[in-house]
Design a protein around this motif. Sequence first.
Motif: not given
Length: 124
Positions: A1-25
Amino acid sequence: QVQLVESGGGLVQAGGSLRLTCATSGRYFSATFRAWFRQAPGKEREFVAAINWSGGGTSYPDSVKGRFTISKDNAKNTVYLQMNSLKPEDTAVYYCAAAGGFTIRTVASEYAYWGQGTQVTVSA
């Protein structure tokens, strides 16, 4: 019943930024702590960040301190990981996790609920 779903990953150059998201229910689940872990090929899963769901206190290992920031949106039951100044050694599958308790937890075995992960690749 408990679910966690990640998103936001990808390819980035050194020095760059990413934001990951985890939605839970989960209708009958309310975790005290939410966390991010990562696992690179051939390595064990390592702690990245954790946050107290109610108080907002956070914990980071030295490897990401000052570069990564964990945050939350209680109303949306969502956790974020803002990653800045990324390095090639940050390359891994990133997982979000949830656990109960009254002290912050930084060990993977202490977390009962996990997402399936999102790949982060940082090129040199």
